[in-house]
Design a protein around this motif. Structure first.
Motif, PDB file in Angstrom:
ATOM      1  N   PHE A  11       0.866  -1.176   0.000  1.00  0.00           N
ATOM      2  CA  PHE A  11       0.000   0.000   0.000  1.00  0.00           C
ATOM      3  C   PHE A  11       0.905   1.230   0.000  1.00  0.00           C
ATOM      4  O   PHE A  11       1.973   1.230   0.610  1.00  0.00           O
ATOM      5  N   ARG A  12       0.477   2.258  -0.666  1.00  0.00           N
ATOM      6  CA  ARG A  12       1.296   3.461  -0.795  1.00  0.00           C
ATOM      7  C   ARG A  12       1.350   4.251   0.515  1.00  0.00           C
ATOM      8  O   ARG A  12       2.394   4.790   0.875  1.00  0.00           O
ATOM      9  N   ASN A  13       0.236   4.314   1.250  1.00  0.00           N
ATOM     10  CA  ASN A  13       0.164   5.212   2.407  1.00  0.00           C
ATOM     11  C   ASN A  13       0.012   4.526   3.757  1.00  0.00           C
ATOM     12  O   ASN A  13      -0.085   5.210   4.769  1.00  0.00           O
ATOM     13  N   HIS A  14      -0.049   3.195   3.757  1.00  0.00           N
ATOM     14  CA  HIS A  14      -0.243   2.472   5.013  1.00  0.00           C
ATOM     15  C   HIS A  14       0.638   1.226   5.013  1.00  0.00           C
ATOM     16  O   HIS A  14       1.135   0.812   3.973  1.00  0.00           O
ATOM     17  N   GLN A  15       0.788   0.636   6.189  1.00  0.00           N
ATOM     18  CA  GLN A  15       1.679  -0.511   6.328  1.00  0.00           C
ATOM     19  C   GLN A  15       0.951  -1.831   6.079  1.00  0.00           C
ATOM     20  O   GLN A  15       0.859  -2.693   6.958  1.00  0.00           O
ATOM     21  N   TYR A  16       0.454  -1.991   4.859  1.00  0.00           N
ATOM     22  CA  TYR A  16      -0.233  -3.212   4.452  1.00  0.00           C
ATOM     23  C   TYR A  16       0.334  -3.680   3.119  1.00  0.00           C
ATOM     24  O   TYR A  16       0.940  -2.906   2.373  1.00  0.00           O
ATOM     25  N   VAL A  17       0.112  -4.960   2.834  1.00  0.00           N
ATOM     26  CA  VAL A  17       0.622  -5.570   1.610  1.00  0.00           C
ATOM     27  C   VAL A  17      -0.428  -6.518   1.045  1.00  0.00           C
ATOM     28  O   VAL A  17      -1.161  -7.161   1.800  1.00  0.00           O
ATOM     29  N   MET A  18      -0.499  -6.581  -0.271  1.00  0.00           N
ATOM     30  CA  MET A  18      -1.323  -7.583  -0.963  1.00  0.00           C
ATOM     31  C   MET A  18      -0.387  -8.649  -1.523  1.00  0.00           C
ATOM     32  O   MET A  18       0.609  -8.321  -2.166  1.00  0.00           O
ATOM     33  N   ILE A  19      -0.714  -9.905  -1.278  1.00  0.00           N
ATOM     34  CA  ILE A  19       0.017 -11.030  -1.852  1.00  0.00           C
ATOM     35  C   ILE A  19      -0.804 -11.527  -3.038  1.00  0.00           C
ATOM     36  O   ILE A  19      -1.998 -11.810  -2.885  1.00  0.00           O
ATOM     37  N   TYR A  20      -0.154 -11.638  -4.200  1.00  0.00           N
ATOM     38  CA  TYR A  20      -0.898 -11.996  -5.401  1.00  0.00           C
ATOM     39  C   TYR A  20      -0.054 -12.884  -6.316  1.00  0.00           C
ATOM     40  O   TYR A  20       1.154 -13.012  -6.161  1.00  0.00           O
ATOM     41  N   ARG A  21      -0.730 -13.476  -7.283  1.00  0.00           N
ATOM     42  CA  ARG A  21      -0.065 -14.245  -8.341  1.00  0.00           C
ATOM     43  C   ARG A  21      -0.742 -13.884  -9.647  1.00  0.00           C
ATOM     44  O   ARG A  21      -1.891 -13.419  -9.648  1.00  0.00           O
ATOM     45  N   THR A  22      -0.031 -14.054 -10.727  1.00  0.00           N
ATOM     46  CA  THR A  22      -0.620 -13.751 -12.026  1.00  0.00           C
ATOM     47  C   THR A  22      -0.741 -15.028 -12.851  1.00  0.00           C
ATOM     48  O   THR A  22       0.125 -15.902 -12.805  1.00  0.00           O
ATOM     49  N   ILE A  23      -1.827 -15.097 -13.564  1.00  0.00           N
ATOM     50  CA  ILE A  23      -2.047 -16.153 -14.556  1.00  0.00           C
ATOM     51  C   ILE A  23      -2.546 -15.427 -15.794  1.00  0.00           C
ATOM     52  O   ILE A  23      -3.634 -14.834 -15.771  1.00  0.00           O
ATOM     53  N   GLY A  24      -1.735 -15.448 -16.837  1.00  0.00           N
ATOM     54  CA  GLY A  24      -2.071 -14.673 -18.022  1.00  0.00           C
ATOM     55  C   GLY A  24      -2.144 -13.204 -17.668  1.00  0.00           C
ATOM     56  O   GLY A  24      -1.232 -12.667 -17.044  1.00  0.00           O
ATOM     57  N   GLN A  25      -3.233 -12.575 -18.008  1.00  0.00           N
ATOM     58  CA  GLN A  25      -3.420 -11.146 -17.732  1.00  0.00           C
ATOM     59  C   GLN A  25      -4.338 -10.915 -16.533  1.00  0.00           C
ATOM     60  O   GLN A  25      -4.995  -9.875 -16.442  1.00  0.00           O
ATOM     61  N   VAL A  26      -4.370 -11.885 -15.621  1.00  0.00           N
ATOM     62  CA  VAL A  26      -5.191 -11.748 -14.414  1.00  0.00           C
ATOM     63  C   VAL A  26      -4.278 -11.807 -13.191  1.00  0.00           C
ATOM     64  O   VAL A  26      -3.430 -12.694 -13.071  1.00  0.00           O
ATOM     65  N   ALA A  27      -4.443 -10.842 -12.280  1.00  0.00           N
ATOM     66  CA  ALA A  27      -3.734 -10.820 -11.000  1.00  0.00           C
ATOM     67  C   ALA A  27      -4.726 -11.243  -9.920  1.00  0.00           C
ATOM     68  O   ALA A  27      -5.744 -10.594  -9.727  1.00  0.00           O
ATOM     69  N   TYR A  28      -4.416 -12.350  -9.260  1.00  0.00           N
ATOM     70  CA  TYR A  28      -5.272 -12.895  -8.198  1.00  0.00           C
ATOM     71  C   TYR A  28      -4.682 -12.505  -6.844  1.00  0.00           C
ATOM     72  O   TYR A  28      -3.608 -12.979  -6.481  1.00  0.00           O
ATOM     73  N   VAL A  29      -5.381 -11.641  -6.112  1.00  0.00           N
ATOM     74  CA  VAL A  29      -4.947 -11.252  -4.768  1.00  0.00           C
ATOM     75  C   VAL A  29      -5.513 -12.283  -3.795  1.00  0.00           C
ATOM     76  O   VAL A  29      -6.728 -12.417  -3.651  1.00  0.00           O
TER      77      VAL A  29
END
Length: 110
Positions: A72-90
């Motif tokens: 996150f740009r302004n807070h202390q959080y994170v998204m964990i994700y993976r990509t398959i093709g043109q889709v990002a799965y959080v």
């Protein structure tokens, strides 16, 4: 520039909801809760543009399954994700003070 469709898993949505509810009900700070939520939305929008360019997670279990992180740009959080093709799965959203890579690996049974 290619863009990615971003899909937030039910688990990740629940995690974000838990953080926002905690800030609202325990810390009694509606403004901060909205700010974290808005930052999550903005992070998802950024992810749609940069998903393919970010580095893999350091944890070998996550890395071997193709997981990456966006902060996150302004807070202390994170998204964990993976990509398959043109889709990002959080698949997870965590506070940075948590051992988030290990917690995520355990929760995902990696």
């Amino acid at each position: 520039m290619d863009t990615f469709k971003v899909i937030i898993s039910p688990e990740a949505k629940s995690q974000l909801s838990d953080y926002v509810c905690y800030i609202r009900t325990v810390l009694l700070n509606d403004v901060a809760a909205k700010s974290v939520y808005d930052d999550a939305i903005e992070t998802g929008k950024r992810l749609s543009v940069v998903a393919g360019s970010l580095v893999y997670c350091k944890d070998e279990r996550l890395k071997s399954h193709g997981y990456k992180a966006i902060y996150f740009r302004n807070h202390q959080y994170v998204m964990i994700y993976r990509t398959i093709g043109q889709v990002a799965y959080v698949d997870g959203i965590f506070h940075l003070r948590q051992d988030y890579e290990n917690l995520f690996a355990i929760n995902q049974d990696l």
